[in-house]
Design a protein around this motif. Structure first.
Motif, PDB file in Angstrom:
ATOM      1  N   SER A 194       0.843  -1.195   0.000  1.00 39.85           N
ATOM      2  CA  SER A 194       0.000   0.000   0.000  1.00 39.85           C
ATOM      3  C   SER A 194       0.882   1.249   0.000  1.00 39.85           C
ATOM      4  CB  SER A 194      -0.924   0.012   1.218  1.00 39.85           C
ATOM      5  OG  SER A 194      -1.784  -1.096   1.198  1.00 39.85           O
ATOM      6  N   GLY A 195       0.265   2.392  -0.287  1.00 36.48           N
ATOM      7  CA  GLY A 195       1.013   3.638  -0.293  1.00 36.48           C
ATOM      8  C   GLY A 195       0.249   4.754   0.384  1.00 36.48           C
ATOM      9  N   LEU A 196       0.872   5.409   1.351  1.00 40.93           N
ATOM     10  CA  LEU A 196       0.261   6.519   2.081  1.00 40.93           C
ATOM     11  C   LEU A 196       1.146   7.749   1.924  1.00 40.93           C
ATOM     12  CD1 LEU A 196      -1.595   7.911   4.182  1.00 40.93           C
ATOM     13  CD2 LEU A 196      -0.254   6.779   5.976  1.00 40.93           C
ATOM     14  N   TYR A 197       0.691   8.708   1.104  1.00 42.45           N
ATOM     15  CA  TYR A 197       1.448   9.934   0.896  1.00 42.45           C
ATOM     16  C   TYR A 197       0.552  10.997   0.275  1.00 42.45           C
ATOM     17  CZ  TYR A 197       2.207   6.726  -3.064  1.00 42.45           C
ATOM     18  OH  TYR A 197       2.054   5.774  -4.041  1.00 42.45           O
ATOM     19  N   LEU A 198       0.938  12.246   0.442  1.00 43.97           N
ATOM     20  CA  LEU A 198       0.170  13.344  -0.143  1.00 43.97           C
ATOM     21  C   LEU A 198       0.477  13.492  -1.624  1.00 43.97           C
ATOM     22  CD1 LEU A 198       0.285  16.100   2.616  1.00 43.97           C
ATOM     23  CD2 LEU A 198      -1.468  14.394   2.174  1.00 43.97           C
ATOM     24  N   ALA A 199       1.705  13.204  -2.024  1.00 43.12           N
ATOM     25  CA  ALA A 199       2.096  13.304  -3.428  1.00 43.12           C
ATOM     26  C   ALA A 199       2.864  12.046  -3.805  1.00 43.12           C
ATOM     27  CB  ALA A 199       2.964  14.533  -3.653  1.00 43.12           C
ATOM     28  N   GLY A 200       2.485  11.435  -4.904  1.00 44.55           N
ATOM     29  CA  GLY A 200       3.137  10.220  -5.356  1.00 44.55           C
ATOM     30  C   GLY A 200       4.501  10.486  -5.964  1.00 44.55           C
ATOM     31  N   PRO A 201       5.235   9.411  -6.305  1.00 41.61           N
ATOM     32  CA  PRO A 201       6.591   9.549  -6.844  1.00 41.61           C
ATOM     33  C   PRO A 201       6.672  10.457  -8.077  1.00 41.61           C
ATOM     34  CG  PRO A 201       6.170   7.264  -6.230  1.00 41.61           C
ATOM     35  CD  PRO A 201       4.875   7.993  -6.073  1.00 41.61           C
ATOM     36  N   ALA A 202       5.697  10.362  -8.980  1.00 43.00           N
ATOM     37  CA  ALA A 202       5.741  11.183 -10.196  1.00 43.00           C
ATOM     38  C   ALA A 202       5.632  12.671  -9.872  1.00 43.00           C
ATOM     39  CB  ALA A 202       4.620  10.766 -11.144  1.00 43.00           C
ATOM     40  N   LEU A 203       4.759  13.013  -8.920  1.00 44.35           N
ATOM     41  CA  LEU A 203       4.588  14.415  -8.562  1.00 44.35           C
ATOM     42  C   LEU A 203       5.803  14.936  -7.803  1.00 44.35           C
ATOM     43  CD1 LEU A 203       2.821  16.894  -8.600  1.00 44.35           C
ATOM     44  CD2 LEU A 203       1.606  16.034  -6.595  1.00 44.35           C
ATOM     45  N   VAL A 204       6.391  14.095  -6.955  1.00 44.29           N
ATOM     46  CA  VAL A 204       7.609  14.497  -6.241  1.00 44.29           C
ATOM     47  C   VAL A 204       8.717  14.822  -7.237  1.00 44.29           C
ATOM     48  CG1 VAL A 204       9.452  13.687  -4.710  1.00 44.29           C
ATOM     49  CG2 VAL A 204       7.062  13.232  -4.128  1.00 44.29           C
ATOM     50  N   LYS A 205       8.864  13.969  -8.246  1.00 40.64           N
ATOM     51  CA  LYS A 205       9.904  14.215  -9.262  1.00 40.64           C
ATOM     52  C   LYS A 205       9.625  15.502 -10.023  1.00 40.64           C
ATOM     53  CE  LYS A 205      12.338  12.133 -13.154  1.00 40.64           C
ATOM     54  NZ  LYS A 205      12.487  10.950 -14.038  1.00 40.64           N
ATOM     55  N   ALA A 206       8.353  15.710 -10.382  1.00 44.36           N
ATOM     56  CA  ALA A 206       8.002  16.915 -11.133  1.00 44.36           C
ATOM     57  C   ALA A 206       8.204  18.176 -10.300  1.00 44.36           C
ATOM     58  CB  ALA A 206       6.555  16.821 -11.602  1.00 44.36           C
ATOM     59  N   ALA A 207       7.935  18.080  -8.998  1.00 41.92           N
ATOM     60  CA  ALA A 207       7.983  19.272  -8.145  1.00 41.92           C
ATOM     61  C   ALA A 207       9.398  19.630  -7.706  1.00 41.92           C
ATOM     62  CB  ALA A 207       7.091  19.061  -6.931  1.00 41.92           C
ATOM     63  N   ILE A 208      10.166  18.629  -7.265  1.00 45.32           N
ATOM     64  CA  ILE A 208      11.488  18.935  -6.708  1.00 45.32           C
ATOM     65  C   ILE A 208      12.627  18.149  -7.360  1.00 45.32           C
ATOM     66  CG2 ILE A 208      10.501  19.578  -4.474  1.00 45.32           C
ATOM     67  CD1 ILE A 208      11.404  16.903  -3.354  1.00 45.32           C
ATOM     68  N   GLY A 209      12.288  17.329  -8.363  1.00 51.52           N
ATOM     69  CA  GLY A 209      13.321  16.620  -9.099  1.00 51.52           C
ATOM     70  C   GLY A 209      13.864  15.372  -8.416  1.00 51.52           C
ATOM     71  N   GLN A 210      13.326  15.034  -7.256  1.00 51.36           N
ATOM     72  CA  GLN A 210      13.811  13.857  -6.528  1.00 51.36           C
ATOM     73  C   GLN A 210      13.151  12.590  -7.057  1.00 51.36           C
ATOM     74  OE1 GLN A 210      13.258  14.042  -2.284  1.00 51.36           O
ATOM     75  NE2 GLN A 210      13.929  11.936  -1.946  1.00 51.36           N
ATOM     76  N   GLU A 211      13.948  11.562  -7.274  1.00 54.30           N
ATOM     77  CA  GLU A 211      13.417  10.271  -7.694  1.00 54.30           C
ATOM     78  C   GLU A 211      13.317   9.356  -6.480  1.00 54.30           C
ATOM     79  OE1 GLU A 211      15.242   8.447 -11.028  1.00 54.30           O
ATOM     80  OE2 GLU A 211      15.152  10.246 -12.285  1.00 54.30           O
ATOM     81  N   VAL A 212      12.114   8.875  -6.216  1.00 54.99           N
ATOM     82  CA  VAL A 212      11.870   8.034  -5.050  1.00 54.99           C
ATOM     83  C   VAL A 212      10.783   7.039  -5.411  1.00 54.99           C
ATOM     84  CG1 VAL A 212      10.180   9.674  -4.108  1.00 54.99           C
ATOM     85  CG2 VAL A 212      11.302   8.049  -2.578  1.00 54.99           C
ATOM     86  N   ASP A 213      10.898   5.810  -4.926  1.00 54.51           N
ATOM     87  CA  ASP A 213       9.859   4.829  -5.244  1.00 54.51           C
ATOM     88  C   ASP A 213       8.747   4.891  -4.202  1.00 54.51           C
ATOM     89  OD1 ASP A 213      10.586   3.253  -2.982  1.00 54.51           O
ATOM     90  OD2 ASP A 213      11.966   2.048  -4.165  1.00 54.51           O
ATOM     91  N   SER A 214       7.641   4.236  -4.526  1.00 53.84           N
ATOM     92  CA  SER A 214       6.451   4.308  -3.681  1.00 53.84           C
ATOM     93  C   SER A 214       6.708   3.770  -2.286  1.00 53.84           C
ATOM     94  CB  SER A 214       5.303   3.532  -4.344  1.00 53.84           C
ATOM     95  OG  SER A 214       4.155   3.534  -3.534  1.00 53.84           O
ATOM     96  N   GLU A 215       7.455   2.684  -2.191  1.00 54.76           N
ATOM     97  CA  GLU A 215       7.713   2.067  -0.891  1.00 54.76           C
ATOM     98  C   GLU A 215       8.540   2.988   0.004  1.00 54.76           C
ATOM     99  OE1 GLU A 215       7.232  -0.508   2.091  1.00 54.76           O
ATOM    100  OE2 GLU A 215       6.337  -0.754   0.101  1.00 54.76           O
ATOM    101  N   GLU A 216       9.575   3.587  -0.559  1.00 53.52           N
ATOM    102  CA  GLU A 216      10.426   4.482   0.213  1.00 53.52           C
ATOM    103  C   GLU A 216       9.685   5.757   0.606  1.00 53.52           C
ATOM    104  OE1 GLU A 216      14.790   6.754  -0.195  1.00 53.52           O
ATOM    105  OE2 GLU A 216      13.905   5.687  -1.902  1.00 53.52           O
ATOM    106  N   LEU A 217       8.824   6.215  -0.272  1.00 53.98           N
ATOM    107  CA  LEU A 217       8.091   7.460  -0.030  1.00 53.98           C
ATOM    108  C   LEU A 217       6.986   7.290   0.998  1.00 53.98           C
ATOM    109  CD1 LEU A 217       7.593  10.429  -0.906  1.00 53.98           C
ATOM    110  CD2 LEU A 217       6.046   9.534  -2.653  1.00 53.98           C
ATOM    111  N   GLY A 218       6.237   6.179   0.892  1.00 54.98           N
ATOM    112  CA  GLY A 218       5.093   6.051   1.799  1.00 54.98           C
ATOM    113  C   GLY A 218       4.600   4.637   1.959  1.00 54.98           C
ATOM    114  N   GLY A 219       5.500   3.665   1.977  1.00 60.44           N
ATOM    115  CA  GLY A 219       5.115   2.272   2.149  1.00 60.44           C
ATOM    116  C   GLY A 219       4.878   1.906   3.613  1.00 60.44           C
ATOM    117  N   ALA A 220       4.332   0.731   3.825  1.00 57.21           N
ATOM    118  CA  ALA A 220       4.002   0.294   5.187  1.00 57.21           C
ATOM    119  C   ALA A 220       5.249   0.180   6.064  1.00 57.21           C
ATOM    120  CB  ALA A 220       3.259  -1.034   5.128  1.00 57.21           C
ATOM    121  N   LYS A 221       6.335  -0.326   5.503  1.00 57.50           N
ATOM    122  CA  LYS A 221       7.567  -0.488   6.281  1.00 57.50           C
ATOM    123  C   LYS A 221       8.093   0.866   6.747  1.00 57.50           C
ATOM    124  CE  LYS A 221      12.038  -2.904   6.048  1.00 57.50           C
ATOM    125  NZ  LYS A 221      12.964  -1.822   6.439  1.00 57.50           N
ATOM    126  N   MET A 222       8.089   1.848   5.831  1.00 54.06           N
ATOM    127  CA  MET A 222       8.572   3.174   6.191  1.00 54.06           C
ATOM    128  C   MET A 222       7.720   3.788   7.288  1.00 54.06           C
ATOM    129  SD  MET A 222       8.299   6.680   6.058  1.00 54.06           S
ATOM    130  CE  MET A 222       7.061   7.048   4.823  1.00 54.06           C
TER     131      MET A 222
END
Length: 234
Positions: A194-222
């Motif tokens: 599952s993914g819990l975040y306000l902005a997904g990986p694509a929007l993060v990249k578009a907004a600040i240029g950072q590349e991050v996957d869904s799990e690292e950004l807002g996965g259950a483990k994180m």
């Protein structure tokens, strides 16, 4: 004057109700199963006590609305009163077979109605979360009034203050504005994948240029190990 045909009208009602219960239809259900996830109604079947009586609220919500977008059967959310663990509860389950469980204006009104019923009857609320957030073409109609999106979060706080339990299970997408609801609950469970975040990986990249996957950004483990947002990782 013609005489109303009650049998025909009843048959039409039953048929339409069955169609609405199918949500996004065979394709939507297949897509959900393809992600390894159950549909909203399948999840409710697993949750409710065997043989327990169910009362669905607002099945015909959004009927005939949003046709230019393909419609939103049952306003893309199932709200149902049923026994869970021997106690009557209000279940609110996003239907991810309908536009990925996105929030239409009527979705907000339907959830607020469910919260109001739960508050008056002091029913615990169980949210089964699987939503892509606000339906963007209609976002200007989702937020602005007392019976729209922001009211849901206000109600989360009021219900908590009154000691009415709220439990959220994140079992898929939990994105953007939809992310506020579960984290305002008393107990939050989240499944791997599952993914819990306000902005997904694509929007993060578009907004600040950072590349991050869904799990690292807002996965259950994180969220279990770093942010501490959730109580249980499943």
């Amino acid at each position: 004057m013609s005489t109303p045909d009650l049998r025909a009208d009843t048959a039409e009602f039953v048929s339409e109700a069955a169609t609405i219960r199918s949500g996004g239809g065979e394709k939507g259900i297949a897509r959900q199963h393809g992600h390894g996830r159950l549909t909203a109604r399948e999840r409710i079947d697993c949750l409710v006590d065997p043989g327990g009586h169910r009362f669905e609220c607002g099945l015909f919500a959004a009927r005939g609305m949003y046709t230019q977008y393909g419609g939103a059967p049952a306003a893309s959310v199932v709200t149902m009163i049923a026994p869970v663990g021997g106690r009557l509860s209000m279940i609110v389950a996003n239907d991810a077979t309908v536009k990925a469980g996105a929030f239409f204006p009527m979705t907000c009104k339907k959830i607020i109605r469910a919260q109001t019923i739960a508050e008056r009857a002091r029913l615990p609320l169980i949210y089964l979360v699987d939503s892509a957030g606000v339906f963007l073409p209609l976002q200007e109609d989702v937020f602005p009034d007392t019976d729209d999106f922001g009211r849901i979060f206000r109600n989360n706080a009021i219900l908590s203050a009154k000691g009415i339990p709220q439990i959220a299970a994140i079992m898929g997408n939990c994105v953007a504005g939809g992310g506020y609801l579960p984290v305002l609950c008393d107990v939050v469970l989240m499944t791997d994948g599952s993914g819990l975040y306000l902005a997904g990986p694509a929007l993060v990249k578009a907004a600040i240029g950072q590349e991050v996957d869904s799990e690292e950004l807002g996965g259950a483990k994180m969220h279990a190990e770093i942010s501490g947002t959730i109580d249980y990782r499943e």
